[in-house]
Design an enzyme around this catalytic site. Structure first.
Site, mmCIF file in Angstrom:
data_model
loop_
_atom_site.group_PDB
_atom_site.id
_atom_site.type_symbol
_atom_site.label_atom_id
_atom_site.label_comp_id
_atom_site.label_asym_id
_atom_site.label_seq_id
_atom_site.Cartn_x
_atom_site.Cartn_y
_atom_site.Cartn_z
ATOM 1 N N HIS A 357 -18.668 32.383 39.464
ATOM 2 C CA HIS A 357 -18.730 31.639 40.737
ATOM 3 C C HIS A 357 -20.023 31.851 41.501
ATOM 4 O O HIS A 357 -20.135 31.389 42.635
ATOM 5 C CB HIS A 357 -17.581 32.042 41.659
ATOM 6 C CG HIS A 357 -16.242 31.643 41.164
ATOM 7 N ND1 HIS A 357 -15.630 30.466 41.523
ATOM 8 C CD2 HIS A 357 -15.390 32.259 40.321
ATOM 9 C CE1 HIS A 357 -14.448 30.384 40.928
ATOM 10 N NE2 HIS A 357 -14.280 31.465 40.186
ATOM 11 N N LYS A 545 -18.343 27.610 57.066
ATOM 12 C CA LYS A 545 -18.374 28.316 55.780
ATOM 13 C C LYS A 545 -18.732 29.748 56.101
ATOM 14 O O LYS A 545 -19.049 30.055 57.247
ATOM 15 C CB LYS A 545 -19.409 27.696 54.841
ATOM 16 C CG LYS A 545 -20.780 27.479 55.530
ATOM 17 C CD LYS A 545 -21.801 26.810 54.626
ATOM 18 C CE LYS A 545 -21.634 25.315 54.492
ATOM 19 N NZ LYS A 545 -21.102 24.862 53.227
ATOM 20 N N ARG A 546 -18.696 30.648 55.104
ATOM 21 C CA ARG A 546 -19.131 32.012 55.379
ATOM 22 C C ARG A 546 -20.579 32.007 55.868
ATOM 23 O O ARG A 546 -21.367 31.128 55.505
ATOM 24 C CB ARG A 546 -19.005 32.876 54.111
ATOM 25 C CG ARG A 546 -17.579 33.258 53.796
ATOM 26 C CD ARG A 546 -16.923 34.029 54.909
ATOM 27 N NE ARG A 546 -17.450 35.373 55.021
ATOM 28 C CZ ARG A 546 -16.870 36.475 54.564
ATOM 29 N NH1 ARG A 546 -15.700 36.395 53.957
ATOM 30 N NH2 ARG A 546 -17.427 37.640 54.721
ATOM 31 N N LYS A 551 -26.921 30.043 52.711
ATOM 32 C CA LYS A 551 -26.269 28.814 53.189
ATOM 33 C C LYS A 551 -27.043 28.173 54.345
ATOM 34 O O LYS A 551 -26.772 27.055 54.745
ATOM 35 C CB LYS A 551 -24.827 29.106 53.608
ATOM 36 C CG LYS A 551 -23.941 29.542 52.433
ATOM 37 C CD LYS A 551 -22.531 29.889 52.887
ATOM 38 C CE LYS A 551 -21.662 30.488 51.801
ATOM 39 N NZ LYS A 551 -21.101 29.477 50.863
ATOM 40 N N THR A 653 -17.015 23.808 48.086
ATOM 41 C CA THR A 653 -15.786 23.018 48.060
ATOM 42 C C THR A 653 -15.540 22.410 49.441
ATOM 43 O O THR A 653 -14.896 21.364 49.549
ATOM 44 C CB THR A 653 -14.574 23.875 47.636
ATOM 45 O OG1 THR A 653 -14.638 25.126 48.316
ATOM 46 C CG2 THR A 653 -14.568 24.116 46.147
ATOM 47 N N LYS A 657 -14.182 18.523 50.875
ATOM 48 C CA LYS A 657 -13.147 18.263 51.893
ATOM 49 C C LYS A 657 -13.665 17.278 52.931
ATOM 50 O O LYS A 657 -12.975 16.338 53.328
ATOM 51 C CB LYS A 657 -12.729 19.575 52.563
ATOM 52 C CG LYS A 657 -11.993 20.518 51.616
ATOM 53 C CD LYS A 657 -11.922 21.962 52.115
ATOM 54 C CE LYS A 657 -11.618 22.875 50.925
ATOM 55 N NZ LYS A 657 -11.792 24.302 51.203
HETATM 56 C C1 26W Z 1 -17.046 41.642 46.875
HETATM 57 C C2 26W Z 1 -17.893 40.943 45.998
HETATM 58 C C3 26W Z 1 -17.750 39.491 45.876
HETATM 59 C C4 26W Z 1 -18.676 38.812 45.172
HETATM 60 C C5 26W Z 1 -18.571 37.467 44.989
HETATM 61 C C6 26W Z 1 -16.669 38.808 46.429
HETATM 62 C C7 26W Z 1 -16.545 37.462 46.247
HETATM 63 C C8 26W Z 1 -17.505 36.789 45.517
HETATM 64 C C9 26W Z 1 -17.334 35.314 45.269
HETATM 65 C C10 26W Z 1 -17.877 34.962 43.910
HETATM 66 C C11 26W Z 1 -17.913 34.495 46.354
HETATM 67 C C12 26W Z 1 -17.461 33.077 46.349
HETATM 68 O O1 26W Z 1 -16.491 32.759 46.995
HETATM 69 N N1 26W Z 1 -18.189 32.194 45.668
HETATM 70 C C13 26W Z 1 -17.984 30.781 45.867
HETATM 71 O O2 26W Z 1 -17.046 30.293 44.940
HETATM 72 C C14 26W Z 1 -16.729 28.931 45.214
HETATM 73 C C15 26W Z 1 -15.633 28.509 44.280
HETATM 74 O O3 26W Z 1 -16.108 28.373 42.988
HETATM 75 C C16 26W Z 1 -17.967 28.059 45.107
HETATM 76 O O4 26W Z 1 -17.624 26.754 45.484
HETATM 77 C C17 26W Z 1 -19.081 28.583 46.007
HETATM 78 O O5 26W Z 1 -20.268 27.854 45.803
HETATM 79 C C18 26W Z 1 -19.311 30.055 45.740
HETATM 80 O O6 26W Z 1 -20.236 30.576 46.672
#
Ligand code: 26W
Length: 817
Positions: A357, A545-546, A551, A653, A657
């Site tokens: 991801h 978003k975060r 971003k 995503t 939406k």
């Molecule tokens: C704690 C470490 C950690 C590292 C990465 C926690 C969570 C993550 C995730 C990979 C972050 C995340 O949510 N990525 C997002 O995933 C979405 C679903 O596929 C994508 O649409 C986003 O672009 C992506 O940033």
């Protein structure tokens, strides 16, 4: 099965209130009414739930296990009511009981058991799995504290714990009978098994009990109810502390503490790993529990024929967080079920699949070997063995190329690299949008693509049209259904039928009336909740978003500052009034992100205090962004901000939406924006900025010079000067100097302007002028908005899940009577 009637609902609610709370409708709190209604609906769901599992048993179906540290489900009740087609019955029942349905729905606490995109994707996928009829479990952790509650104090983010269970958990069913013991630490020893051979086991390990809580996942207008299984940690020896000798007593207390911690809190970091021991424990905890249960059930159904496991179970790893599954499955097959290594490896490889991801290097999970081997000694041995065999293969393929072998190894530089483990131990590796998968294949994971080309594939993300249109936007969803019928809810490509109406004046009017109504509703909510007035006739321009540098919320707020300065210099400037809405949580330890939140709030205040721009510009930062807030914002957006540095956002995503709900995207050629452009056409989306290849080239060239942009571009100079000249903060001119320095000089050893905010600024500003011009032409805008909704079919998670099922899992749909 008898459908729940209005009368059933009425008597259910009254009865639940009486037995659970000794209350009547007139005296109950909204919270109690919510609980009573939720329990009534759950009771009804339970029958379908049981029938679903009877069918799974009887038909001996293949099941996908979606393994994820996060499930950002949002509120359950409204979604269950929609998917069960109970909306009218519930509405009428509550009306007759004189209960305000909105009050009851708003009383449900929105559980934040995820950080952002990855967690919400898991929730959309579960909705699609049930709706399409695929047998599935979502498997994760029942955190007692979800993502923190964000408060804004004096413009700064303040985090407060979110104790979601405090309000009761009407949808969860505790399944004590499936509890499993999970072991940490200890010493690996080999003992003789009942087959007469020696097998590894652990001595003196700490043991924690994993107890599952099951939550129903109701499909839309089907009878299938899948399960979200969240594991909670409990001490094994709860009752007889006294009977232990001293050593056991101490260990027992430690185990109790460990259990309390294990499922306590979701790590609030997104795209940034911190290598915390507790997080590794959490990962092993839910993976071991899940796999123990799956193998136990497999054995009950098929005896010891584990060679067939992959025909009955597929494990989808949601990023590397659950990738211990590969080693744990090996452990169970080899140590517990006594299979030879090679057989176990074949079973493991064919039953696991990995989704990536993110390509941000700071998000790649790597665990120090010291920590890993201390916490999970047997698992570490297995990982080492996998690594040794893999490196041996590499040597056979490449000859003796130590550089390459070290680059690809699973264990190297004192660390275990979870992505490498996930790739080697899976039969599928997928990215989440076309460009993302290409970057994985050609750059990030090129080494692996070379040896395993057949594993790599793309699955462009999607969103569920149930929550993200049918439920959150009743106005638009009613209009669409009146126009083309209701099939779109299951088959989102049906929306194409709206395309011919994009130029139809009467339909344009209706479409924009709905948008306006939604904007009024949002304005009222904002007024009531935060006391701010926003003008529903202004352009609603939304970035939610975060909060992360890549971003580029900074680019957005810099442009707002630029607009402000421009209006100040030319108060008669002809622009359409705009409301810029922001909402975002910053990781608690991410200082830069928190400073950007403060900046947004300072700009908001500066504008509020200035009569010259009053009525033309408004900025608002809405605290505590969450799923239920997104459901209010998305239907009311005119403009959707998707402005990440190209090459950085894997998919996005939120972008989908907004598109589905008729917003026009201003965005870069990044993630799924590229595929949105393909679907909607360039007249209906506003694209700006460098494409990913240019970003890469500019970065690689080492010639990027933000000072030159500063010197050449009057607007950039004005914006950056505003950061440090006291306009924004009269008491402390240095408050935002860090941001100024980060842009121009690099801060704390980083390169200047890592995410090319200044490089893309002029292009963004020009794109925003295109937005303004388009909005001023009412017909043109209506046409663009309609075309966005009409072209969003591809982005249904139903399409995505069907591709996973066909191309990765080999999963069939089932029909439940
Ligand atoms: C704690 C470490 C950690 C590292 C990465 C926690 C969570 C993550 C995730 C990979 C972050 C995340 O949510 N990525 C997002 O995933 C979405 C679903 O596929 C994508 O649409 C986003 O672009 C992506 O940033």
């Amino acid at each position: 099965m008898q459908k729940l009637s209005k009368e059933d609902i009425k008597s259910g609610v009254v009865e639940m209130l009486r037995t659970a709370y000794r209350k009547t409708v007139a005296t109950a709190t909204p919270q109690q009414i919510y609980n009573a209604l939720a329990l009534t609906i759950k009771e009804y769901v339970s029958e379908h739930w049981i029938a679903t599992h009877e069918h799974f048993d009887k038909a001996d179906v293949k099941i996908v296990y979606y393994l994820s540290m996060e499930f950002l489900m949002g509120r359950f009740m409204g979604n269950a009511i929609l998917n069960l087609s109970l909306q009218d019955a519930v509405k009428e029942a509550l009306a007759e009981l004189e209960i305000d349905i909105n009050l009851a729905e708003e009383a449900e606490h929105d559980p934040g058991l995820g950080n952002g995109g990855l967690g919400r994707l898991a929730a959309c996928f579960l909705d699609s799995l049930s709706t399409l009829g695929y047998p599935a479990y979502g498997c994760g952790i029942r955190y007692h504290f979800g993502i923190f509650e964000q408060h804004i104090e004096d413009g700064y983010q303040v985090e407060k714990p979110d104790n979601w269970l405090h309000y009761g958990d009407p949808w969860g069913v505790r399944r004590e009978e499936y509890a499993k013991e999970i072991q940490f630490g200890g010493r690996v020893v080999s003992i003789k098994g009942d087959d007469g051979e020696y097998h590894f086991t652990l001595e003196n390990a700490q043991t924690v009990l994993a107890v599952p809580y099951d939550y129903p996942v109701v499909g839309y207008e089907t009878n299938m109810v899948n399960t979200l299984r969240l594991w909670d940690a409990e001490p094994v020896n709860r009752f007889d502390l006294q009977s232990f000798n001293e050593g056991q007593y101490e260990r027992s207390v430690a185990e109790q503490n460990l259990a309390r911690q294990l499922s306590s809190v979701l790590y609030p970091a997104d795209e940034h790993v911190s290598g915390k021991e507790l997080r590794l424990r959490q990962q092993y905890f839910f993976i071991s529990a899940t796999l123990q249960r799956v193998l136990q059930q497999f054995e009950q159904r098929h005896g010891k024929k584990f060679e067939k496991l992959a025909d009955y179970a597929q494990f989808q790893l949601n990023d590397t967080h659950p990738s211990l599954a590969i080693a744990e499955l090996m452990r169970l097959l080899v140590d517990v079920y006594y299979l030879p290594w090679d057989t176990a490896w074949e079973i493991t490889r064919t039953s696991c699949a990995y989704t990536n991801h993110t390509i941000l290097s700071e998000a790649l999970e790597k665990w120090p070997i010291e920590l890993f081997s201390r916490l999970l000694p047997r698992i570490y041995m297995i990982v080492e063995e996998i690594n040794t065999r893999f490196c041996k293969n590499l040597k056979e393929w490449y000859g003796n190329d130590p550089e390459r072998i070290r680059a690809m190894a699973i264990c190297a530089d004192g660390q275990v690299r979870m992505a490498h483990l996930a790739i080697v131990g899976s039969h599928s590796v997928n990215g989440v949008a076309a460009i993302h998968t290409e970057i994985l294949k050609n750059i990030e994971l090129a080494n692996f693509y070379e040896i395993y080309p057949e594993k790599f594939n793309n699955k462009t993300n999607g969103i569920t049209p149930r929550r993200w249109l049918a439920k959150c936007n009743p106005g638009l969803s009613g209009l669409i259904t009146d126009t083309i019928g209701r099939d779109w809810v299951r088959d989102l490509d049906e929306l194409q039928k709206l395309k011919p109406l994009a130029t139809d004046a009467a339909f344009q009017q209706k479409f924009m009336d709905v948008k306006h109504d939604n904007k009024i509703m949002l304005s009222n909510y904002i007024k009531q909740t935060y006391g701010h007035s926003v003008d529903p006739d202004s352009i609603f321009d939304i970035q939610v978003k975060r909060l992360h540098e890549y971003k580029r919320q900074l680019l957005n707020i810099f442009h707002v500052i630029d607009m402000y300065v421009t209006i100040k210099m030319n108060p008669r400037l002809d622009i359409k009034p705009r409301t810029f809405l922001f909402a975002a949580k910053a990781a608690a330890s991410y200082h830069r992100a928190k400073l950007i939140i403060k900046l947004i709030n300072s700009v908001a205040q500066m504008i509020d205090n200035d009569p010259v721009v009053a009525g033309r510009l408004k900025v608002l930062f809405l605290p505590n962004y969450r799923v239920s807030m997104a459901e209010k914002l998305v239907p009311a957006a005119d403009v959707s901000e998707q402005i990440s540095t190209a090459g950085k956002e894997a998919s996005g995503t939120g972008n989908m939406k907004f598109m589905l709900n008729g917003a026009v995207t201003i965005g870069t050629l990044d993630g799924a924006n590229i595929e949105m452009l393909e679907e909607v056409g360039q007249d209906n989306i506003v694209i700006f900025g460098m494409p990913a290849a240019e970003v890469q080239a500019l970065r690689a060239s080492g010639t990027y010079a933000p000072w030159d942009l500063y010197n050449m571009d009057f607007n950039i100079r004005n914006v950056l000067t505003t950061l440090i000249n006291g306009t924004l903060d009269h008491n402390n001119h240095d408050l935002f100097r860090e941001l100024y320095d980060a842009m121009l000089n690099g801060y704390g050893g980083a390169r200047p302007d890592e995410y090319f905010v200044l490089q893309d600024f002029a292009s963004y500003k020009e794109a925003q002028e295109r937005v303004d011009a388009a909005y001023k032409d009412k017909q043109r805008w209506a046409q663009m908005a309609i075309m966005n909704t009409a072209s969003a079919g591809k982005f249904s998670s139903d399409r995505t899940i069907k591709q996973y099922a066909d191309e990765i899992w080999g999963l069939k749909t089932e029909h439940i009577q």
